[in-house]
Scaffold this active site. Structure first.
Site, short mmCIF file in Angstrom:
data_model
loop_
_atom_site.label_atom_id
_atom_site.label_comp_id
_atom_site.label_asym_id
_atom_site.label_seq_id
_atom_site.Cartn_x
_atom_site.Cartn_y
_atom_site.Cartn_z
NE ARG A 1 -3.71 0.92 2.11
CZ ARG A 1 -4.89 1.15 2.68
NH1 ARG A 1 -5.01 2.02 3.66
NH2 ARG A 1 -5.96 0.51 2.27
CG HIS B 1 -8.46 0.25 -2.52
ND1 HIS B 1 -7.68 -0.80 -2.07
CD2 HIS B 1 -9.08 0.75 -1.41
CE1 HIS B 1 -7.84 -0.92 -0.75
NE2 HIS B 1 -8.68 0.01 -0.33
CD GLN C 1 -12.94 -1.06 -0.14
OE1 GLN C 1 -12.10 -0.91 0.70
NE2 GLN C 1 -14.18 -1.41 0.16
CG ASP D 1 -13.12 7.27 -0.80
OD1 ASP D 1 -12.95 7.16 0.44
OD2 ASP D 1 -12.19 7.19 -1.62
CB CYS E 1 -13.81 2.13 0.59
SG CYS E 1 -13.40 3.88 0.46
NE ARG F 1 -10.97 -4.32 1.39
CZ ARG F 1 -9.95 -3.49 1.68
NH1 ARG F 1 -10.15 -2.44 2.43
NH2 ARG F 1 -8.74 -3.69 1.17
N1 NVA Z 1 -9.64 7.33 -1.43
C1 NVA Z 1 -9.27 6.89 -0.09
C2 NVA Z 1 -9.57 5.45 0.07
C3 NVA Z 1 -9.31 4.91 1.45
C4 NVA Z 1 -9.61 3.44 1.56
C5 NVA Z 1 -7.79 7.19 0.14
O1 NVA Z 1 -6.99 6.91 -0.74
O2 NVA Z 1 -7.45 7.70 1.21
N1 CP Z 2 -11.02 0.63 2.91
C1 CP Z 2 -9.74 0.59 3.29
O1 CP Z 2 -8.83 0.38 2.50
O2 CP Z 2 -9.56 0.79 4.63
P1 CP Z 2 -8.15 0.97 5.34
O3 CP Z 2 -7.57 2.27 4.84
O4 CP Z 2 -8.48 1.02 6.81
O5 CP Z 2 -7.28 -0.18 4.98
#
Ligand code: NVA
Ligand code: CP
Length: 324
Positions: A108, A135, A138, A231, A272, A311
Site C-alpha cells: 500500500r 484499490h 476493495q 468515499d 470503503c 475485505r
Molecule cells: N480514497 C481513499 C480510500 C481509502 C480506503 C484514500 O486513498 O485515502
Molecule cells: N477501505 C480501506 O482500505 O480501509 P483501510 O484504509 O483502513 O485499509
C-alpha cells in the site's frame, strides 16, 4: 476455460477478466462460509507474507493479517519507517530481496509505479493494497457485498458520489466496466476521472455491455441507482486540499434527500471506509458530516460493516487463488 490465477499478481482492477473476478467472488463466498462454520484452514500453510505499508490502514492491514493466520500463513508487517523501500535502496532491489524470503507481498502506498516495479522484480505474487490510482482488493469486497444483497451484479446501477478522480472512482468505474454493470460518477467536472481512465473503462464496456456515465447534477446522477457509494473528499496524502473539496463537493454529500432521489426503496449505501460522517479525520476539528450524513451512515440502507468484513474474505481469496 477454467480460471487459474496461481503465481499472478493483482495490481489493478482492470487486469482482471470477468471470469477471474467471478472466480474470486465465488472463492470468497466459499472461504467465508468455511470461516462461519468454524473450520480452521491450511490452504496457505508454510507461506510467509510481507505487508508493506507507506500509508496507514485499518481494514486492509487487518484483513491480510487475519486471512493469513486463518489459513496457516505467517504475515510480517513492514511500515514505512521499517524498511529502505525507495530510500536507501531501489524498489527493484527491495523486491528481489523480499522475493527470496517471502511467498507473497502486499503493497500500500502512493505511486502505482511502485507496486508495478515490485511485481516486476519480486518473482512472487504482489497484491495492490491501495495506490493513488487503484484499490483492487476493495472492489472485490464491494462486489461481494452487492452480490450477497441483490444476488447478482448484472444489471446493477452503481452511482459513486464525490471525488471521482481518486483511487475509488477509478476502481469502481473499471470494476463495473469489467462486470458489465451500469456505473455513474456523480461529481463536478473538475473531479471527474482522468480522460485516459474513462477511455479505458469505455473500451472494456464495449465488450461487456457495461454503461459508463459521468453526471454533474447530483439528483440526476443517483436516479434509479441500486447502490450509492461514496468515499472521503480528501484521500490520504491530499489532506491539504480538504477546504477546497468541501466547497466543490458539498452538493454531492450523501444524505437522506439523495437516497430518496434514487426513487428506490431497496437502494443500499456503501463506503470503503474510513468515513467522515460526524467528525474530522484527526478528531480535533468538528466539521460535522462530510461525504455522508450520520443519518444515512446509520440507516437500514447502510451495508458498510458487511462490506468491511468482506475485505477479509476477499483478500483471503486473492492469496489462496494466487498462492495455494
Ligand atoms: N480514497 C481513499 C480510500 C481509502 C480506503 C484514500 O486513498 O485515502
Ligand atoms: N477501505 C480501506 O482500505 O480501509 P483501510 O484504509 O483502513 O485499509
Amino acid at each position: 476455460m477454467p480460471v487459474n490465477m496461481r503465481g499472478k499478481s493483482l495490481l489493478t482492477v482492470e487486469q482482471l477478466t470477468k471470469e477471474e473476478m467471478e472466480y474470486l467472488l465465488d472463492l470468497s463466498a466459499t472461504l467465508k462460509a468455511k470461516k462461519k462454520a468454524g473450520i480452521k484452514g491450511n490452504l496457505l500453510e508454510g507461506k510467509n507474507i510481507a505487508l508493506l505499508f507507506e500509508k496507514p490502514s485499518t481494514r486492509t492491514r487487518c484483513a491480510f493479517v487475519v486471512a493469513c493466520i486463518d489459513e496457516g500463513a505467517h504475515p510480517e508487517y513492514l511500515g514505512k519507517d521499517d524498511i529502505q523501500l525507495g530510500k536507501k535502496e531501489t524498489v527493484a532491489d527491495t523486491a528481489r530481496v523480499l522475493g527470496r524470503m517471502f511467498d507473497g507481498i502486499e503493497f500500500r502506498g502512493f505511486k502505482q509505479e511502485t507496486v508495478e516495479t515490485l511485481a516486476k522484480y519480486a518473482g512472487v505474487p504482489v497484491w495492490n493494497g491501495l495506490t493513488d490510482y487503484s484499490h483492487p482488493t476493495q472492489i472485490l469486497a464491494d462486489f461481494l457485498t452487492i452480490k450477497e444483497h441483490f444476488g447478482h451484479l448484472k444489471g446493477i446501477k452503481l452511482t459513486y458520489m464525490g471525488d471521482a478522480r481518486n483511487n475509488m472512482g477509478n476502481s469502481l468505474m473499471l470494476g463495473c466496466a469489467v462486470m458489465g454493470m451500469h456505473f455513474v460518477a456523480g461529481a463536478p467536472k473538475a473531479l471527474w476521472p482522468e480522460n485516459s481512465v474513462v477511455e479505458k473503462a469505455k473500451e472494456i464496456a464495449n465488450n461487456t455491455g457495461a454503461v459508463i456515465e459521468l453526471i454533474e447534477d447530483p439528483k440526476a446522477a443517483v436516479k434509479d441507482s441500486d447502490v450509492i457509494y461514496t468515499d472521503v473528499w480528501a484521500s490520504m496524502g491530499e489532506e491539504s486540499k480538504l477546504q477546497e473539496r468541501i466547497e466543490q463537493l458539498k452538493p454531492y454529500q450523501v444524505n437522506m434527500d439523495l437516497i430518496r432521489a434514487t426513487g428506490k426503496e431497496d437502494v443500499i449505501f456503501l463506503h470503503c471506509l474510513p468515513a467522515i460522517h460526524n467528525y474530522d479525520t484527526d478528531m480535533s476539528k468538528n466539521y460535522g458530516a462530510m461525504e455522508v450524513t450520520d443519518e444515512v451512515f446509520e440507516s437500514k440502507y447502510s451495508k458498510v460493516f458487511d462490506q468491511a468484513e468482506n475485505r477479509m474474505h476477499t483478500i483471503k481469496a486473492v492469496m489462496v487463488a494466487t498462492l495455494a
